[in-house]
Design a protein around this motif. Sequence first.
Motif: not given
Length: 384
Positions: A75, A248-249, A266, A270, A274, A278
Amino acid sequence: MISKRYFAGVAIAAAVAVSLTACAGSNSGTAGSTSSVNAKTAKTATSAKDVGGMDALVKAANAEGQLNVITLPPSWANYGKIIAGFEKKYPKITINSANPDGSSADEVAAAKAQKGQTTAPDVFDIGTAVLQQNLDLVAPYKVANWADIPTDFKDADGKWYYDYTGLMSVGYDSSVIKTAPKKIDDLLGSAYKGKVSIKGDPTQANEAASAVYMAALQSGGSAEDIQQGIDFFGKLKGAGNFQAVTPTQATVASGETPVVIQWSYNNLAWGKAGGASGNANFTTVVFPGTALGSYYNQAINVDAPHPAAARLWEEWIYSPEVQNLYLASGAYPATLTAMQDNKKVDTKVLESVGAAPKDFAQLTADQATKAATLLTSKWAAAIG
């Protein structure tokens, strides 16, 4: 368009919400043995011409059959699609992706610990401060599109070259944080109790360090002295708002880390971009005032176990196809100006993402080294 390498203390308008394409996954596996086909020539090649041209480089890389990359989450800046695209274009080469959530320091540690082994990283995607302290680990190489990289975005001998930048931003879950933060001190409020996290240890990871640099600039400090950023995180810890969890995602999607200070591309990836992975409520904000950017650097391991594949990877990274993939993630690529001039930029993507900021603060190599030294001596005490 970004016209200079460094902009310390420059104000820009606040930021952006953009649409991104979702990232595909990356392959991983066990590294194979380095082929002897053109191995010696490839290891010392400073351009594709040195191995007989691109066709010869591809042939040598195919014979090696492996490429080891490190700390490239799928990602992050569209690396899932970038890795998948390389393997599709060069199906005889398998990419082994190690430690995707690691730091720049982890890249260096792996190169040193695995020197002479087939599992060592072939290439680096690395922050400036860590790179400048380890220039003995990188080999000079100039890609075919060398002229498209601005002069002050690359080492004159080809040891490193900028690949992409974002802006340091705050991502927040709007279902938890009802009022958008408008300035760094907002994060000290009671609404953020136990909710604010950064990407690891700032003495080890460039992205985490950049969160401290951004806090310094937003708090009246400067690129020359980031002490106010360290002080801010001391206040954040004292208020009970700093969360010692590396986000983290997945932790954002689950709600465990509802507020994250990290690169804009980023935070954006996310959120809605995502998809199923996401958090649809995750929103990205870049504060008004002095914004912080930082180009990451591409470089080849001087002891790369797959030297031809390493050089072919760099050719791939600086192709318009991949530079446009960076752009689609919200990360502004190093060759953006040249692609615009040559009409090779994806205009629909650029329109969606928005033009790159004309000015932003970025620490020089000397400033980054000085800041890293200060972080090493002061960080633990500040958040202990």
